[in-house]
Design an enzyme around this catalytic site. Structure first.
Site, PDB file in Angstrom:
ATOM      1  N   VAL A   1      -8.113  -8.741   5.065  1.00  0.00           N
ATOM      2  CA  VAL A   1      -7.864  -8.667   6.505  1.00  0.00           C
ATOM      3  C   VAL A   1      -8.984  -9.329   7.308  1.00  0.00           C
ATOM      4  O   VAL A   1      -8.724 -10.153   8.191  1.00  0.00           O
ATOM      5  CB  VAL A   1      -7.680  -7.203   6.945  1.00  0.00           C
ATOM      6  CG1 VAL A   1      -7.591  -7.107   8.465  1.00  0.00           C
ATOM      7  CG2 VAL A   1      -6.427  -6.612   6.309  1.00  0.00           C
TER       8      VAL A   1
ATOM      9  N   HIS B   1      17.370  -6.272  25.854  1.00  0.00           N
ATOM     10  CA  HIS B   1      17.535  -7.698  25.549  1.00  0.00           C
ATOM     11  C   HIS B   1      17.080  -8.531  26.750  1.00  0.00           C
ATOM     12  O   HIS B   1      17.395  -8.198  27.886  1.00  0.00           O
ATOM     13  CB  HIS B   1      19.001  -7.999  25.245  1.00  0.00           C
ATOM     14  CG  HIS B   1      19.281  -9.461  25.051  1.00  0.00           C
ATOM     15  ND1 HIS B   1      18.982 -10.116  23.885  1.00  0.00           N
ATOM     16  CD2 HIS B   1      19.832 -10.382  25.888  1.00  0.00           C
ATOM     17  CE1 HIS B   1      19.338 -11.389  23.999  1.00  0.00           C
ATOM     18  NE2 HIS B   1      19.866 -11.574  25.212  1.00  0.00           N
TER      19      HIS B   1
ATOM     20  N   LYS C   1     -11.340  -8.611  18.110  1.00  0.00           N
ATOM     21  CA  LYS C   1     -10.058  -8.813  18.804  1.00  0.00           C
ATOM     22  C   LYS C   1     -10.264  -9.490  20.158  1.00  0.00           C
ATOM     23  O   LYS C   1      -9.387 -10.212  20.638  1.00  0.00           O
ATOM     24  CB  LYS C   1      -9.320  -7.488  18.974  1.00  0.00           C
ATOM     25  CG  LYS C   1      -8.512  -7.059  17.761  1.00  0.00           C
ATOM     26  CD  LYS C   1      -9.329  -7.090  16.513  1.00  0.00           C
ATOM     27  CE  LYS C   1      -8.650  -6.680  15.250  1.00  0.00           C
ATOM     28  NZ  LYS C   1      -9.586  -6.696  14.098  1.00  0.00           N
TER      29      LYS C   1
ATOM     30  N   GLY D   1     -10.061 -13.309   1.126  1.00  0.00           N
ATOM     31  CA  GLY D   1      -8.805 -13.482   1.852  1.00  0.00           C
ATOM     32  C   GLY D   1      -8.138 -12.181   2.222  1.00  0.00           C
ATOM     33  O   GLY D   1      -6.912 -12.102   2.311  1.00  0.00           O
TER      34      GLY D   1
ATOM     35  N   LYS E   1     -27.621   7.186  14.763  1.00  0.00           N
ATOM     36  CA  LYS E   1     -28.864   6.403  14.716  1.00  0.00           C
ATOM     37  C   LYS E   1     -28.808   5.144  15.577  1.00  0.00           C
ATOM     38  O   LYS E   1     -29.839   4.584  15.934  1.00  0.00           O
ATOM     39  CB  LYS E   1     -29.204   6.030  13.278  1.00  0.00           C
ATOM     40  CG  LYS E   1     -28.221   5.086  12.619  1.00  0.00           C
ATOM     41  CD  LYS E   1     -28.644   4.747  11.197  1.00  0.00           C
ATOM     42  CE  LYS E   1     -27.677   3.768  10.552  1.00  0.00           C
ATOM     43  NZ  LYS E   1     -28.068   3.426   9.167  1.00  0.00           N
TER      44      LYS E   1
ATOM     45  N   LEU F   1     -23.085   5.071  20.025  1.00  0.00           N
ATOM     46  CA  LEU F   1     -21.791   5.732  19.904  1.00  0.00           C
ATOM     47  C   LEU F   1     -20.683   4.682  19.856  1.00  0.00           C
ATOM     48  O   LEU F   1     -20.727   3.683  20.576  1.00  0.00           O
ATOM     49  CB  LEU F   1     -21.557   6.665  21.093  1.00  0.00           C
ATOM     50  CG  LEU F   1     -22.455   7.898  21.202  1.00  0.00           C
ATOM     51  CD1 LEU F   1     -22.118   8.675  22.463  1.00  0.00           C
ATOM     52  CD2 LEU F   1     -22.322   8.785  19.976  1.00  0.00           C
ATOM     53  N   GLY F   2     -19.697   4.918  19.022  1.00  0.00           N
ATOM     54  CA  GLY F   2     -18.608   3.951  18.856  1.00  0.00           C
ATOM     55  C   GLY F   2     -18.674   3.248  17.521  1.00  0.00           C
ATOM     56  O   GLY F   2     -17.660   2.766  17.016  1.00  0.00           O
ATOM     57  N   GLY F   3     -19.881   3.153  16.961  1.00  0.00           N
ATOM     58  CA  GLY F   3     -20.043   2.647  15.602  1.00  0.00           C
ATOM     59  C   GLY F   3     -19.527   1.239  15.376  1.00  0.00           C
ATOM     60  O   GLY F   3     -19.458   0.408  16.291  1.00  0.00           O
TER      61      GLY F   3
END
Length: 471
Positions: free
Chosen positions: A193, A450, A51, A191, A35, A38-40
């Site tokens: 995620v 390392h 992010k 509190g 509706k 795409l990807g929601g």
């Protein structure tokens, strides 16, 4: 006229479009009904845009630390939130175009409209046909009759009766992503995620933050040690953390929100409030009442192969009662298709799904924590602090630790928790190790380059056997 197809997927979010691609790869004729875009949620209102904002916050943190690295910058850094949001939108748009391209490449028919599941009718003797309506009033309803149906309708932000969302003064995560400018003071209720990620990024961008959690600690699904470490870091940064406290009421007046806190005489006055108390599955308004599919407030009921009580109808992602994570929805979509094609699939062990929180410091875990261990299971643990890791010190972020849990009886690795730099990338090594039934000693004896942050995992794994070198 009814349109027949082998598979219809109701919902084009992460789970839905991945299921569609996998089904097309398997040779099925696929119709994908969405509706919106795409990807929601993940692409447009969740994982990706949040992010992108967190990355801008990280850059600001780095700028503020420049002097520690011997870099002298004359002018004070300033947040241009308009540019921050434009960058976020550009990333979302690029990925959105990519998803559209993938769907087109796999010859998936996308229907832009609102779908509702029908019961037995003239179109089909069993439930599962889907009626699609459109915003355009001149476009007639379309009826699709699939042999199999996958419901992937996702979730929406939860709300509280005494904190009604208006997406202007009291906002959900959806409303937060539509903000055009940053407030000076903000309260976050929740509190988990979502709440702690927003608290972290907003503070880095200069917003005064108070976060309320009704339970006794942040991130209740992580270990107590991780929760304690995050709260300590938040407090050190200047984020006001209130655990075990309830926000009872909100009053909007003169462009501010006055919050009444249980047990407090004085209200907290802020510019805006974010409600971050989790998400609820979308199960209403999609026609389930026309079928015998069982569902409740937690989501649609499914078996281990994502079949509902009507075996030709499947459900995946946030609309079922599993972990509400994009990578979980993707895998569930793939497995549902596998079962449709091959009549078999390998059930997910949800304990061993990696979990990530993109705060500063980052948090990631997989498998058990000490608090979630099965009763009677005997374990040994190993730990290693990032302040003894060269790469963490070089990066200027040595706070945090790695904890490894081993099953005493089998010697198997059964849990890892990480709080510290790049934890969300580091978790993949141990997630793969658990999937391969590795033991901590196998991780510990494998040569790690390392200096790298991954050496902290190696040392924690060796510490299970009291063999850590740098501890």
């Amino acid at each position: 006229m009814a349109i027949e197809t082998e598979l219809l997927i109701l919902g084009g979010g992460t789970g839905g479009y991945v299921a569609a691609i996998r089904a097309a790869q398997k040779g099925l004729d696929v119709v994908l009904v969405e509706k919106d875009k795409l990807g929601g949620t993940c692409l447009h209102r969740g994982c990706i845009p949040s992010k992108a904002l967190l990355k801008s916050a990280e850059v600001m943190d780095t700028f503020n630390m420049a002097d520690e690295f011997g870099i002298e910058i004359g002018e004070t850094a300033k947040v241009n939130y308009s540019k921050v949001t434009k960058r976020k939108e550009a990333i979302v748009d690029q990925l959105y175009q990519g998803v559209q391209g993938l769907v087109k490449k796999n010859k998936i028919k996308v229907v832009q409209g609102k779908g509702a599941v029908l019961g037995p009718s003239i179109f089909s003797p069993v439930s599962g046909a889907v009626a699609v309506t459109f915003d355009d009033p001149d476009k007639e309803e379309e009826i699709y009759v699939p042999k199999k149906l996958i419901i992937a309708t996702g979730s929406v932000p939860n709300s509280l009766p005494h904190l009604p969302l208006d997406e202007e003064m009291i906002l959900s995560s959806d409303g937060m992503l539509r903000l055009q400018e940053l407030p000076e003071r903000m309260a976050i209720v929740g509190g988990g995620v979502i709440g702690v990620e927003w608290a972290s990024l907003l503070h880095s961008l200069g917003v005064e933050i108070t976060i309320f959690e009704a339970l006794d600690r942040l991130l209740i699904n992580e270990s107590k040690q991780v929760s304690k470490a995050l709260q300590k870091q938040f407090s050190k940064r200047g984020i006001d953390v209130k655990v075990g406290q309830l926000v009872e009421q909100a009053e909007i007046a003169n462009g501010t929100v006055s919050l009444t806190i249980k047990g407090e005489d004085k209200p907290l006055v802020v510019d805006k409030v974010m409600v971050a108390i989790g998400r609820k599955p979308v199960v209403e308004g999609i026609g389930l009442q026309n079928t015998s599919v069982k569902y409740d407030a937690k989501g649609i009921h499914v078996n281990a192969h994502y079949q509902t009580s009507e075996s030709h109808i499947y459900a995946i992602g946030d609309c079922i009662d599993t972990l509400q994570l994009a990578h979980v929805a993707m895998k569930e979509g793939e497995l549902a298709v596998d079962h449709i094609v091959h009549d078999t699939s390998e059930p997910i062990n949800y304990v061993n799904v990696p979990r990530c929180t993109y705060t500063s410091p980052e948090i990631a875990s997989v498998g058990y924590t000490k608090e979630t261990l099965p009763e009677g299971k005997k374990v040994k643990t190993g730990t290693f602090q990032f302040n003894s890791n060269g790469k963490a010190l070089i990066g200027g972020k040595p706070d945090g630790f790695v904890e490894v849990i081993k099953d005493e009886e089998t010697d198997d690795l059964i849990g890892v928790s990480i709080i510290g730099p790049h934890a969300t990338n580091l978790i993949s090594e141990v997630s793969t190790a658990i999937y391969m039934d590795a033991s901590p000693i196998e991780i510990g004896e494998a040569i790690h380059p390392h200096p790298t942050l991954s050496e902290a995992i190696q040392e924690a794994a060796l510490d299970v056997y009291k063999l850590a070198i740098h501890k």
